[in-house]
Write a protein that holds these residues in place. Structure first.
Motif, PDB file in Angstrom:
ATOM      1  N   GLU A 165       0.860  -1.229  -0.112  1.00 59.27           N
ATOM      2  CA  GLU A 165      -0.045  -0.047   0.061  1.00 59.27           C
ATOM      3  C   GLU A 165       0.942   1.322   0.267  1.00 59.27           C
ATOM      4  OE1 GLU A 165      -4.062  -1.570   2.116  1.00 59.27           O
ATOM      5  OE2 GLU A 165      -2.431  -0.956   3.507  1.00 59.27           O
ATOM      6  N   VAL A 196      -4.735  -2.410  -2.103  1.00 59.72           N
ATOM      7  CA  VAL A 196      -4.795  -3.836  -2.070  1.00 59.72           C
ATOM      8  C   VAL A 196      -6.119  -4.344  -1.207  1.00 59.72           C
ATOM      9  CG1 VAL A 196      -3.488  -5.437  -0.939  1.00 59.72           C
ATOM     10  CG2 VAL A 196      -2.164  -3.753  -2.164  1.00 59.72           C
ATOM     11  N   VAL A 204      -5.347  -6.349  -6.506  1.00 60.01           N
ATOM     12  CA  VAL A 204      -4.519  -5.407  -6.616  1.00 60.01           C
ATOM     13  C   VAL A 204      -4.757  -4.295  -7.576  1.00 60.01           C
ATOM     14  CG1 VAL A 204      -2.085  -4.432  -6.895  1.00 60.01           C
ATOM     15  CG2 VAL A 204      -2.805  -6.545  -5.412  1.00 60.01           C
ATOM     16  N   ALA A 237       0.514  -7.941  -7.151  1.00 57.31           N
ATOM     17  CA  ALA A 237      -0.351  -9.063  -6.891  1.00 57.31           C
ATOM     18  C   ALA A 237       0.342 -10.487  -6.717  1.00 57.31           C
ATOM     19  CB  ALA A 237      -1.645  -9.069  -7.710  1.00 57.31           C
TER      20      ALA A 237
END
Length: 446
Positions: A398, A407, A422, A434
């Motif tokens: 993040e 996320v 993501v 991801a």
């Protein structure tokens, strides 16, 4: 035996999982819970029953009607109609309960039984649990004049069409629209409503044979609609799923307009007219960040719920909001409907296009969907989704994404699986983050 009711009724392969016997027994139990004659004094309870065009809907309808009538409930048989039409008619006709036979966007072998309470609203979990509890319980069977009576009410489809047409603020003259009905429940009412609203309409996926529902058509298979819209030079196209409680759209260039974009267009229109209650729209945690950024720019608040249109609806009703929905195309306009309604949504979308005089593509450009990657990590322990090492990896991701991404780590509700979603400024970054997080899930959640 596990819980029969899923997220939207009882579903399964018709004839194997969902048998005629089960459909009848469910209807008897639902009659006892939702249509208890004792709650209505001397009035005999009334049920409306509709279905989509699946072949199995014919024998399941017969079983449901038999179960209800044998329980002392009068039955109005609506025939093939969308789920939202059955919901509306449950309320409009003063019925005590409604039943819809459909498996929505699922393939033809599947089917389902969906019950609606008085007013055309979905059942609370506790009511579904009570129906299951009373399944196949001993009961006193009505005789003679106390048994329910059955009559056809196919003409009530026009009442529903008239209702949705009365909700749109302007007519659709000048629009050329392609309508993909998924060979499903909207194959008659959707083209008819669009024509009566003033649009020039070409309908595809409008010849159901009981086996072709959702088969390479409708909101889950947009390629045919995209091709027809472009080749015909239409202004845009709309696609419903099998029971028409959702819709997606495509622009004149054949580009997909998803549920988030449709909600954005409708929210901005309602906001401009002062009709968006509390200047708020309700969406799920899976709605694209681009939608939320666009709404924030317009001064509109986005309230988030868990995934599922039932949770969107619950929040809307609890807090007095009138617009909400999902990326999948379930859009709820609570001023006019008690559930997601694909036809209603498409008519209001078309009305905005007609009134504005600009293309659907230009209207949809109000939001820029961010690249979104979803990885389903299977065979893991969902209970460990809060593991410290995973939380640390999420926090780092993040921080890397900043305000241009997000996320979401979400355990599956039905399988041993954790979903990693993501969003990022680029497809490459979304994929990298991801995949990195999916690796942490595999290591931390075994």
């Amino acid at each position: 035996m596990g819980r029969l009711f899923g997220t939207d009724g009882v579903r399964g392969v018709a004839g194997r999982d969902l048998t005629a016997e089960l459909a009848m027994d469910l209807s008897v139990a639902a009659a006892h819970v939702l249509g208890d004659a004792g709650a209505f004094g001397h009035k005999r309870p009334v049920a409306v029953v509709g279905r989509d065009p699946r072949a199995s809907g014919e024998f399941l309808e017969a079983a449901v009607v038999a179960g209800l009538a044998s329980s002392g409930v009068d039955v109005l048989r609506l025939g093939v109609l969308p789920t939202p039409a059955v919901a509306y008619l449950t309320s409009a006709l003063g019925a005590d309960l409604g039943v819809m036979l459909t498996a929505s966007h699922n393939p033809a072998p599947d089917n389902g039984v969906k019950f609606l309470a008085r007013g055309g609203v979905k059942l609370a979990d506790a009511v579904e649990d009570e129906i299951e509890r009373r399944l196949r319980e001993p009961w006193d069977r009505p005789e003679g004049a106390k048994v329910g009576r059955v009559r056809d009410a196919f003409g009530e489809a026009d009442r529903y069409i008239s209702h949705v047409l009365e909700t749109i603020p302007n007519r659709l003259e000048g629009l050329r629209v392609v309508v993909d009905c998924a060979h499903g429940a909207a194959h008659m009412v959707a083209p008819e409503a669009m024509v009566r609203a003033g649009a020039e309409v070409e309908a595809i996926g409008a010849r159901p044979d009981g086996l072709n529902i959702n088969d390479s058509c409708g909101s889950t298979h947009l390629a045919k609609l995209q091709q027809v819209v472009v080749s015909r030079g239409a202004d845009f196209g709309v696609a419903y799923d099998g029971d028409a409680d959702r819709c997606l759209a495509v622009t004149h260039e054949g580009k997909v307009v998803d549920g988030d974009q449709i909600m954005a267009i409708l929210a901005l229109d309602l906001h401009s007219r002062g009709e968006l209650k509390r200047d708020t729209v309700v969406a799920t945690v899976m709605s694209n960040l681009g939608f939320k950024l666009a709404m924030r720019e317009a001064g509109i608040t986005v309230v988030e719920t868990a995934v599922g249109d039932r949770y969107v609806l619950e929040r809307m009703k609890a807090d007095g909001y009138n617009l909400g929905g999902e990326q999948s195309g379930h859009v709820i306009m609570l001023d006019h409907a008690t559930t997601g309604d694909g036809l209603l949504t498409s008519l209001h979308l078309a009305a905005v296009v007609a009134k504005s005089g600009v293309s659907l593509a230009e209207l949809a450009s109000v939001m820029t969907p961010l690249p979104q990657i979803l990885i389903n990590v299977k065979g893991v322990d969902k209970a460990k989704a809060g593991a410290p090492e995973l939380a640390k990896a999420v926090a780092e991701a993040e921080a890397e994404l900043g305000e241009s991404g997000r996320v979401l780590i979400r355990p599956s509700g039905t399988e041993p699986m954790i979903r990693v979603m993501v969003e990022a400024a680029s497809q490459e970054q979304a994929t990298q983050v991801a995949e990195r997080l999916a690796g942490v899930v595999r290591a931390a959640c075994v």
